[in-house]
Every structure is written in C-alpha cells, then in structure tokens.
Enzyme design. Sequence first.
Site, mmCIF file in Angstrom:
data_model
loop_
_atom_site.group_PDB
_atom_site.id
_atom_site.type_symbol
_atom_site.label_atom_id
_atom_site.label_comp_id
_atom_site.label_asym_id
_atom_site.label_seq_id
_atom_site.Cartn_x
_atom_site.Cartn_y
_atom_site.Cartn_z
ATOM 1 C CE LYS A 26 -23.436 -25.249 -0.862
ATOM 2 N NZ LYS A 26 -22.342 -25.138 -2.242
ATOM 3 C CB CYS B 205 -21.782 -11.402 -1.661
ATOM 4 S SG CYS B 205 -23.511 -11.246 -1.143
ATOM 5 C CG MET B 206 -26.617 -9.245 -3.359
ATOM 6 S SD MET B 206 -25.191 -10.391 -5.284
ATOM 7 C CE MET B 206 -26.318 -9.269 -6.003
ATOM 8 C CG MET C 160 -19.579 -13.716 -5.678
ATOM 9 S SD MET C 160 -20.080 -12.607 -4.176
ATOM 10 C CE MET C 160 -22.216 -12.790 -4.861
ATOM 11 N N GLY D 49 -25.676 -15.811 -4.024
ATOM 12 C CA GLY D 49 -25.133 -16.649 -3.077
ATOM 13 C C GLY D 49 -25.696 -16.537 -1.325
ATOM 14 C CD GLN D 50 -24.959 -14.048 2.363
ATOM 15 O OE1 GLN D 50 -24.629 -13.768 3.412
ATOM 16 N NE2 GLN D 50 -25.588 -12.483 1.912
HETATM 17 S S1 SF4 Z 1 -30.778 -23.546 -3.030
HETATM 18 FE FE1 SF4 Z 1 -28.451 -23.668 -3.244
HETATM 19 S S2 SF4 Z 1 -27.620 -25.279 -2.129
HETATM 20 FE FE2 SF4 Z 1 -30.320 -25.018 -1.509
HETATM 21 S S3 SF4 Z 1 -30.164 -27.065 -2.819
HETATM 22 FE FE3 SF4 Z 1 -30.600 -25.083 -4.157
HETATM 23 S S4 SF4 Z 1 -28.727 -24.558 -4.893
HETATM 24 FE FE4 SF4 Z 1 -28.177 -25.995 -3.286
#
Ligand code: SF4
Lengths: 79, 775
Positions: B91, B180-181, B364, B401-402
């Site tokens: 990503k 989420c948190m 999560m 996650g964010q």
């Molecule tokens: S911050 Fe998360 S999405 Fe971005 S490169 Fe690192 S592991 Fe991948």
Amino acid sequence: MPIKSYLAHPHQGKKDELILAISALKHCEVVPAQNRDIIVIVTETDTREEEDNLKLKLEAISSLKLLAMVSGFNTPQKN
Amino acid sequence: MFTSMTNRRDFIKKMARLSAITAAVSMFPGILFAEEQERGLPKGGNLDWKKAPCRFCGVGCGVLVGVENGKAVAVKGDPKSEVNKGLCCVKGYHSVMAMYGNDRLTKPLVKKNGTYVETSMDEALDLIASKMKETIQDHGKDAVSIYGSGQWTIPDGYVASKLFKGCIGTNNVEANARLCMASAVTGFLTSFGLDEPMGCYEDIDYADVFVLWGNNMAEMHPVLFSRLLDQRLKRGVKIIDFATRTTRTSMAADKSILFLPQTDLAVANAICYEIIKNGWVNTSFVEKHCNFTKGSTNIGYGLEDKFAFKDKPEKISFEDYKVFLEDYSPEKVEKISGVSAKDIKYMAAYYGDPNKKVMSLWCMGMNQHTRGTWINNLVYNIHLLTGKISEPGNSPFSLTGQPSACGTVREVGTLTHKLPHGVVMNKEHREFAAKIWDVPVENIPSKPTYHTVEMFRALDRGDIRFMWIQVTNPMVTMPKLKRYRDGAKKEGRFIVVSDIYPTPTTDIADVILPSAMWVEREGMYGNSERRTQYFEQMVEPPGEAMSDTWQIVEVAKRLGYEKQFYYKEETHIEEIYTEYRRHHDNKKHNMAPLEVLKENSGMQWPYVDGKPTKWRFNSKYDPACSNGEDFHFYGKPDGKAIIWQRPYEPAAEEPDSEYPYWLNTGRVVEHWHTGSMTRRIPVLHKAMPKAYVELNPGDAKRLQIQTGDSVKLTTRRGEIILPASVNQRGVPAPMQVFVPFFDENMLINDITLDSFCPISKEPDYKKCAVNIEKV
Ligand code: SF4
C-alpha cells in the site's frame, strides 16, 4: 499472447545462479527481491506452445526449488 | 511504483509483475524490490525526494515521495526512518497513485433539487456557516456536530475541537477512531490513568516472544510484522498467533492457537491463574506498583438508544483476586474457549518465565469487542503480575490502523469527552483549554454528549440536525448501517462531507467539499508508538481542493470567531501546532517543537530536555517518574497501576438455531479500510477487486459450496449475497465466516450489529450471529 508472472524460490545459496539462468532465457523478465531469496519472473510469449516450452525450461533449472504462478493474462496482439 | 501506461500490453505486463510483487509482499512482509522501484522512476527526470509519514496505516512508516514537475510520481521507504528502516508495504509503495484517480473531487458540490451542482469554495463555505448558524438558532448548539477521523492531521483535529468545544460550545466532536481504538484508550486509562503505549517499536528488537492477540499483523501491519520475522531469523524469537481464524499471520507464526469468539477474556484470566499457581508472580513489583480492583459486571451491550453505563470500581485484595480466578483454571477455560489446557499453559509459561521478554500485540480483535476495555485490562494484568512492562522487550502494545488515530484523535482529543489535555468533565482541564483557546471557560460544556454510535442515532432521531464529516466514510463503516444511512437521509438533516473521492458517504451529503490529500498540504500525523511526524506540502491540490484544516478555519471565521482563528494562511500549520503544544507542556506529554519534527523522521513524546521518551513509567528512561522507585505509574494519583478483576461474559449476539454461524468482519492487505483510495490504485484493485465470504472448508463441503459460488448471509438486520472463498487466503474456524468490509458494492455492515463496549463505546464488528445458504 500469454503474459504470466511467477514467484521463484531458489535453493539455498543459489539465488544469483538462478537469476543468471533465468536471465539467459528468451521471453523472461527477472525482478529479484533485494533482501529475500525470492525472484519475480514475468514471461511474455507469442503462443501457448511457446509458453509451455518456456515453463518446461524454467522448471529444468537446477538452482530452482519452487516455481509458483501468481497471475496469467492473455492479451491482444502486440501493438 | 507508478509509471504511465503506454499501451495495453505494457499495462498487462506491469500488472503481472505487480501482482507477483504484491503476492510476495504479503507473503514475506518487508521484502524489497529495488530494481522495480528504479524502473518506476521517470527516465531522465529531475526527481526531488521529500520525506513524509505514509498516508495509510498507523505503523507510520517513513517514506520518501518523489516529486517531478509538480506531481508526486514515486514512493520508497525512508532508510533513515526508525520505524521501517527503508521498508514499505504494497500500500505504501502505491500510495501516491491514490492522489490521481480519475474521479477526484475538485469542485465543491451543493445538492439542489436532488442533483449536485458545482459551486465556488467561497459560496460553499458561506452556505455551511449559515446552515450551522440557522441550526444552532432553531435547535440549539447540541444540534450541530463534527465527525472526523484518525486520518485527520493534528491541525485538522485541533481546529475542529477548538471550534466546536471552545467556540460554539458543544461536545459534539467525535472521530472514527471510536470505531477502532476506543477500547485501547479506556484500557490504558483504567489500568494506568494515561493513554497510549508505554513502550515503542524498539521493543521488537529485545523481545523473545511475541503473542498476537487476535491480530492479523502479516496483512494489517506488514512492515512491523517483517521486523518480527527478521528477529526470528536473527535471534530465533517465538511468534504465537492467538486468534479466531487462520490467516497469513497464523501460517507464518511458530504456533497458531484458535479460540472461540469472545473467550479471549476467559483465556487471559486462565493465564493469570497459571502465573499465580506456579509462583511466577513478580511479588515485589506487584506489591510496590499495583492495586487490585473489581468493576461492575453484566454491563450490557449498548443496543438501545441513549444507553448509559458507569463503572463502579471497588478495591479488592490480592487474595480476593485469587479466589475470583478459581473459576478460570485452564481445564475449566478449555471448555469455554476451545483452547486446550495445554495451550493455555504453554502461553502462560512464556509470560511466567523470568528469562523471557514478552511483547503482546493487538489491534481490532481486542478493541472491537463488547468487552474491549476488559480484555485490554486483562492483558495488562498478565504483564503487571509478571512485572513485564515498561522496559525494552517487555511490552503490552496496542497497534493502530490509521495514520493519526493516536496523534489526532487520542492526543488532540477529538472525542466527545476529551480535551487536548484532559477531559471536559474536569473543571481545571476546561479552564486550561479555555485559556489557550482564548474563550470563556463557560463555553466548554462539562458533560460529554454523544459517542459515535449514539451520534448517528441522534442524527436519526433528529436530536442532531447538522453533521460535518471529514476524511472518513461512515456510510461504509457504521455497524447496522442501514439504520444510520436512512437516518442521515431524513428531512431536516444537513450533512457536509469533505473528501477526495465520491463515496457512499458523499452520497448522503448536502454539500461535498473537495479536500487536499496528504502531501498536497502541510501537516503532522502521530503513529502507534507516540511518534509525531511532519510532512510539508509537496504538490498543489487539484482544482479548488482545500485542506480540512483550512476549511474549518474559513467556516470558523464566517461564524465570527476571527479572534480565535487568527492564523495566517501561509503559516497556519506552524501557528496551530505551536498553540497545540501548549496543551501538553509538561514532562508527561511534551511534544517536540516543529523544527525538531522537520529535521527528524518524527519524534516521540514525551519529548523532554531534547530527548524522546522511549519507555514511559520506567525511571531509567522517563524523566516524569518522580517516586524514587524503578517504576512510577504516574497516571494514577497513588502512582500504582491497576490489576482488574474482569470476568468472561458472552457476546451480545451468539449463534443459535436460526443464525448458527459467527460473522467476523475485517480488512485485507491490498486495501486500506473502506478502499476509497486503494480501490483507485489499479494494481491493488485488480489484486483484490471485490469482497467475498470466507468459509471453513468443512462447512463449505457440507453445504456444497465452492469458491466463487454465491452465498447468502442473513442476520437479524438483513441479508447480502457474496461470492464464497474456500481455502484461499484465510480459513475461519468451523461455524464461523469472515467478510472484508472494503467493498462499497457489498456493504457487509448493512447486516452487522451495533453492540458496543459499555465503557469504550467501541462497536464489536467481530461477532454477531448469521445464517449462510448457497444461492
Ligand atoms: S505505514 Fe502501514 S500502509 Fe504504510 S507502508 Fe507502513 S505498513 Fe504499509
């Protein structure tokens, strides 16, 4: 016009040897991982027959431990 | 990487190459393809590489963005970043492509007679301000609200809180991090009195054992997971995957242990039972640094509107706690959890071994849980009983996650009860914030209003009439979605959505504002390890797109708050950050000055005497410790952490004869959350084009379902048809199914349940009852 991609795993200590061997084959592109013993191979052949032949040649390479296909595409004629 | 596509065949070849690389990256996290990176670089170009934190997950990798002719064209991992040391996941590598999707929003749109009409930014902002004034006049201050995000930069969240809480005078400020948190936050607050992990990623370099509690790290935090795998190669560390479903993480782990949904509570208690029974308690640590407390039980699930709960903590003795644990012997828990007594003892033995350093990691699985706060408490109990906490390698660590769930939502405090420093319920905290914000203290109400689920319920009921949604996609992510979608569409509601692409959430908007994304503006994110990272504006945003910060500042000025929103356009980010730092001007939370952030790949807080604090509460590393002891849990008035007595209680909705399966939802490596960005990156979209339902192979065989067959999922909320996935990526346990939520064309949340943890108010997306049929 098949285009396929594979992940190739070399036998231990044989990564460079495997890269050389694959690079020597026609219709093959090699993208080695920098920090792992994994090589991405992209093959681009004109016919199914050529493709099958190439796969046989790949599988015959002695430094290759495992060849796993990831994607296969059939494309229109070269433009 | 990103190159122009010259023709279809080249495109397909590139797709093939990238599919293989994507597969390799998810199988071997952290794998690098340098040649492929070079190939992506425009030839003969004049690339200018600039550093930024990654746009996507909370790991907060440092990346270098290659800019050429005013366009961001390439990304590589920043070798100088302590977080990722040059690595990047699939990503991250493709992140710049998310800025250039064909349907990028570039003009404000206003809904007139059912259709969207382009308008100027000035007019749109005027309309928003006048609607806010009108709503406040007609329905009161608590009828206007803002719903933001863990993708808000720090300045975005700060000005939102200042405008709504400080100036308008409503606590109607929430953010999607509630989804989420929030359980991690209440877990930290109840156990330690202060939010956020005591340790940092460097713990990975010291720990001997990693226990992943319901955390598919290989797919969700691939770069960090690759650091674990590296340590296994170098030092032979052990990775234990403790989960409800077999994933790529389980396959890479040394041991995979499956438990029945919700029973992690019982297993955590059983581990504590074993630790005590075998004499593995670090007695001097517990005596000096811990209290024992029990809370209320049978605390409900929040299913009804205006649900209220207040915990009633009561001090207990170590002896009382031991008696409580008698119900949780491994043999008894085996019957509830499906985890063998042997496996429970196996985990307990690692935690109990004084010569092994243990890191617990979760995300999560533990947070989206109707007893999310409890399970967070219980994992801390294990670390507190053994004294394995706040030192290199001994670390309970909640992941995010964010990119700025920590930096913005938790640290700036964009939740209804929070202020940048402290909580609205505390008079001194209100006074402190009011002084910095230059508003009368009476402006800030002393009572929290609505947490996220309740905020959308209030919108449905009509208690809230105006909602401004920024950088988030609740019309994909809210549980029991249909109710909230219908509610948002009701007459007399006015919804503003700021985003970069059309989404199901822009579909409910009366005004859509085009936002500047990531490096199209200047800002900061804060990652999971208390690291604040700055990024400069590298390219111009398209059309009239504007940063979320400046959108809010413009509206604030139109509402008459010029005095409080004195910032100049050219320097506003610096001015806002400098003002924000004043809220945290103390040894426990001091933030590094902007110059330091600019020079470094981020900096961890507390930043004291020119140094980051890597391990909090340990006097060797943390200058805020002042009790003269080795450890000081200064978040609590007596400096002691709490070991909580929390029982196992069942989930809100468990399988029965009508709905005999568990439904679990989650993410996939290719897509980031609702996919609004990653689905516009061709290679990621092609690699994972649509959602599916994963079935256990035994169940699939019995129901004669094969991969690709259409399967109907029915819950008490509705039904959805999805293609089956059997023995593909993940394998659910028998009588369980898993569905990813990234696909806006197959909205799994239409059928999930809006139960939540009564303490954190975070919904449980991992458990409800479902029936499945082949169609
Ligand atoms: S911050 Fe998360 S999405 Fe971005 S490169 Fe690192 S592991 Fe991948």
